[in-house]
Design a protein around this motif. Structure first.
Motif, PDB file in Angstrom:
ATOM      1  N   LEU A 104       0.787  -1.130  -0.046  1.00 13.92           N
ATOM      2  CA  LEU A 104       0.036  -0.109  -0.016  1.00 13.92           C
ATOM      3  C   LEU A 104       0.804   1.494  -0.189  1.00 13.92           C
ATOM      4  O   LEU A 104       0.662   2.176  -0.606  1.00 13.92           O
ATOM      5  N   LEU A 105       1.981   1.193   0.753  1.00  6.27           N
ATOM      6  CA  LEU A 105       2.821   2.328   0.658  1.00  6.27           C
ATOM      7  C   LEU A 105       3.758   2.326  -0.367  1.00  6.27           C
ATOM      8  O   LEU A 105       3.764   3.533  -1.004  1.00  6.27           O
ATOM      9  N   THR A 106       4.397   1.428  -0.461  1.00 10.14           N
ATOM     10  CA  THR A 106       5.667   1.511  -1.478  1.00 10.14           C
ATOM     11  C   THR A 106       5.184   1.394  -2.720  1.00 10.14           C
ATOM     12  O   THR A 106       5.831   1.954  -3.679  1.00 10.14           O
ATOM     13  N   ASP A 107       3.953   1.025  -3.078  1.00  5.58           N
ATOM     14  CA  ASP A 107       3.535   1.098  -4.590  1.00  5.58           C
ATOM     15  C   ASP A 107       2.642   2.228  -4.722  1.00  5.58           C
ATOM     16  O   ASP A 107       2.215   2.397  -6.077  1.00  5.58           O
ATOM     17  N   ALA A 108       2.629   3.265  -3.884  1.00  6.57           N
ATOM     18  CA  ALA A 108       1.741   4.493  -4.122  1.00  6.57           C
ATOM     19  C   ALA A 108       2.177   5.638  -5.052  1.00  6.57           C
ATOM     20  O   ALA A 108       1.635   6.634  -5.062  1.00  6.57           O
ATOM     21  N   LEU A 160       5.686   8.565   5.392  1.00 12.41           N
ATOM     22  CA  LEU A 160       4.367   7.609   6.191  1.00 12.41           C
ATOM     23  C   LEU A 160       5.135   6.597   6.764  1.00 12.41           C
ATOM     24  O   LEU A 160       4.441   5.867   7.726  1.00 12.41           O
ATOM     25  N   PHE A 161       6.368   6.184   6.355  1.00 15.11           N
ATOM     26  CA  PHE A 161       6.999   5.214   7.331  1.00 15.11           C
ATOM     27  C   PHE A 161       7.096   5.805   8.719  1.00 15.11           C
ATOM     28  O   PHE A 161       6.882   4.911   9.869  1.00 15.11           O
ATOM     29  N   ASP A 162       7.613   6.773   8.863  1.00 17.08           N
ATOM     30  CA  ASP A 162       7.925   7.337  10.163  1.00 17.08           C
ATOM     31  C   ASP A 162       6.731   7.638  10.692  1.00 17.08           C
ATOM     32  O   ASP A 162       6.423   7.420  12.047  1.00 17.08           O
ATOM     33  N   PHE A 163       5.644   8.215  10.226  1.00 16.58           N
ATOM     34  CA  PHE A 163       4.368   8.284  11.037  1.00 16.58           C
ATOM     35  C   PHE A 163       3.698   6.757  11.544  1.00 16.58           C
ATOM     36  O   PHE A 163       3.079   6.761  12.623  1.00 16.58           O
ATOM     37  N   GLY A 164       3.568   5.853  10.484  1.00 24.04           N
ATOM     38  CA  GLY A 164       3.333   4.644  10.720  1.00 24.04           C
ATOM     39  C   GLY A 164       3.878   3.831  11.974  1.00 24.04           C
ATOM     40  O   GLY A 164       3.545   3.422  12.713  1.00 24.04           O
ATOM     41  N   ASP A 165       5.365   4.152  11.829  1.00 25.55           N
ATOM     42  CA  ASP A 165       6.094   3.281  12.856  1.00 25.55           C
ATOM     43  C   ASP A 165       6.035   4.096  14.344  1.00 25.55           C
ATOM     44  O   ASP A 165       5.917   3.448  15.254  1.00 25.55           O
ATOM     45  N   PHE A 223       3.899  20.178   4.546  1.00 25.25           N
ATOM     46  CA  PHE A 223       4.649  19.668   3.163  1.00 25.25           C
ATOM     47  C   PHE A 223       3.980  18.353   2.798  1.00 25.25           C
ATOM     48  O   PHE A 223       4.487  18.156   1.488  1.00 25.25           O
ATOM     49  N   LEU A 224       3.173  17.794   3.527  1.00 26.37           N
ATOM     50  CA  LEU A 224       2.732  16.594   2.930  1.00 26.37           C
ATOM     51  C   LEU A 224       1.641  16.744   1.826  1.00 26.37           C
ATOM     52  O   LEU A 224       0.923  17.894   1.644  1.00 26.37           O
ATOM     53  N   THR A 225       1.711  15.862   0.984  1.00 23.99           N
ATOM     54  CA  THR A 225       0.847  16.012  -0.331  1.00 23.99           C
ATOM     55  C   THR A 225      -0.434  15.206  -0.072  1.00 23.99           C
ATOM     56  O   THR A 225      -0.548  14.473   0.777  1.00 23.99           O
ATOM     57  N   PRO A 226      -1.544  15.789  -0.985  1.00 26.24           N
ATOM     58  CA  PRO A 226      -2.830  14.916  -0.824  1.00 26.24           C
ATOM     59  C   PRO A 226      -2.817  13.592  -0.779  1.00 26.24           C
ATOM     60  O   PRO A 226      -3.407  12.791   0.045  1.00 26.24           O
ATOM     61  N   LEU A 232      -3.208   8.404   2.758  1.00 27.77           N
ATOM     62  CA  LEU A 232      -2.723   7.084   2.952  1.00 27.77           C
ATOM     63  C   LEU A 232      -2.380   6.982   4.565  1.00 27.77           C
ATOM     64  O   LEU A 232      -1.987   6.219   5.096  1.00 27.77           O
ATOM     65  N   LEU A 233      -2.393   8.281   5.220  1.00 24.66           N
ATOM     66  CA  LEU A 233      -1.990   8.532   6.483  1.00 24.66           C
ATOM     67  C   LEU A 233      -2.410   7.568   7.461  1.00 24.66           C
ATOM     68  O   LEU A 233      -1.968   6.846   8.170  1.00 24.66           O
ATOM     69  N   PRO A 234      -3.896   7.291   7.484  1.00 25.26           N
ATOM     70  CA  PRO A 234      -4.562   6.339   8.235  1.00 25.26           C
ATOM     71  C   PRO A 234      -4.176   4.981   8.392  1.00 25.26           C
ATOM     72  O   PRO A 234      -4.326   4.245   9.302  1.00 25.26           O
ATOM     73  N   VAL A 235      -3.725   4.561   6.912  1.00 20.72           N
ATOM     74  CA  VAL A 235      -3.425   3.166   6.675  1.00 20.72           C
ATOM     75  C   VAL A 235      -1.989   2.602   7.047  1.00 20.72           C
ATOM     76  O   VAL A 235      -1.533   1.640   7.427  1.00 20.72           O
TER      77      VAL A 235
END
Ligand code: GN1
Ligand code: MG
Length: 338
Positions: A192-196, A236-241, A281-284, A289-292
């Motif tokens: 979901l993150l790496t292929d987005a 999102l790696f940082d936020f997810g972790d 600075f985050l894009t739309p 994808l932030l919640p996932v």
């Protein structure tokens, strides 16, 4: 080489009169050392880099040096991050056996946590990690080394787990089959993150809650530590972790799984704190994808712990037999609650 031989190479205020190991990290070997000069005692952190995990430890140090220098040009709080130089002017000590040692000031009057239960602390931690990313937003990611290739490439960890299952070298598969099966059932999450097609940024990559120092004076900002994995990555790696580790109701190796679930108040505070400093600075696509992201990274950690268990505990430090299986089960319980 003794610890004394190593410390004698750094510019310290006096001889080391005391040292103790700090055993909270899962990768490196860390000591708190105390130097005496007259009647004054000053503590420092002395740490060697695990070269099995970071095969090119000098590249780790080049990244840290570069990032500290860049932040230094933008932020007056640079005393938060600095390396103690060596007598020969270098910033780290490389020994002939490829071991690299570095020394940092010890931040007195600060606390760390393996888990937190305060939304206020969660907000502050997340704002600090967002601020860390924001300060590096204008540094070209390609100027940093990728010190561990594909470090947060979740599909790669999924493939490594399947390879470990196939090989089963220490015959632990039978005791971990249920966990393996559950991870396989979650395969769709891995990409979901790496292929987005999200933008590459400079990220911390190890945003667990114990990598933040909280000053006991609440008016001082939290300090982001452990820059070893600073390299190109996805925000999102940082936020997810961070959500994975800081919104959990229990420590990463809690064995009583009924105590392990995501605390929604903490998750909310982490999201608000992160957006307070990273929102600009985050894009739309990133915001969408932030919640996932926490689910993906929690699955990733479960896969990493389980793989290490199946391979005989060669990567993460363990304190007892089966520790990595406990961690994997813990992460899966957390994932199921998300
Ligand atoms: C390791 O070294 P430490 O404890 O900060 C690991 C992280 C994991 C974490 C899990 C280089 O971090 O990726 O999320 O353990 N660091 C590395 O606790 O693999
Ligand atoms: Mg680390």
């Amino acid at each position: 080489m003794t610890l004394q031989d190593i410390t004698s190479r750094f510019i310290l205020p006096g001889p080391v009169v005391y040292h103790e190991e700090i055993a909270t990290g899962l990768i490196n070997t860390t000591f708190a050392i105390t130097c005496r000069s007259g009647k004054t005692e000053t503590r420092f952190i002395l740490q060697s880099i695990n070269s099995a995990v970071f095969p090119e430890p000098e590249k780790v140090m080049e990244n840290i040096f570069h990032v500290i220098g860049h932040i230094g040009t933008r932020d007056s709080h640079t005393e938060q991050l600095c390396l103690i130089p060596l007598l020969d002017g270098r910033s780290w000590l490389k020994l002939p056996d490829n071991t690299v040692w570095r020394c940092y000031p010890f931040h007195e009057n600060t606390e760390t946590f393996e888990k937190i239960n305060s939304p206020q602390l969660a907000y502050r931690a997340a704002a600090a990690f967002g601020h860390f990313q924001a300060r590096l937003a204008d540094l070209d990611p390609s100027t940093l080394h990728e010190t561990i290739p594909k470090f947060h490439h979740t599909p790669t960890y999924y493939a490594k787990l399947l390879a470990a299952v196939e090989k089963n070298p220490v015959e632990r598969l039978a005791g971990a089959q249920a966990e393996v099966d559950f991870i396989i059932s979650q395969k769709n999450l891995t990409t979901l993150l790496t292929d987005a097609g999200l933008p590459q940024r400079i990220t911390h990559n190890d945003t667990k809650i114990s990598n933040i120092l909280f000053p006991t004076n609440p008016n001082l900002p939290p300090i982001v530590i452990d820059l070893d994995t600073v390299m190109p990555g996805l925000a999102l790696f940082d936020f997810g972790d961070l959500v994975r580790s800081a919104a959990s109701s229990a420590a990463e190796d809690e064995q009583d799984l009924s105590k392990v679930y995501v605390d929604e108040n903490l998750r909310k505070a982490l999201t608000e704190g992160y957006l307070s400093t990273a929102g600009d600075f985050l894009t739309p696509e990133e915001l969408k994808l932030l919640p996932v992201a926490p689910k993906v990274i929690t699955l990733e950690l479960a896969s990493r712990f389980l793989t290490d268990h199946l391979l005989g505990d060669t990567y993460f430090k363990t304190k007892y037999p089966g520790h990595n299986l406990v961690r994997a089960r813990n992460q899966l319980a957390l994932l199921k609650s998300m």
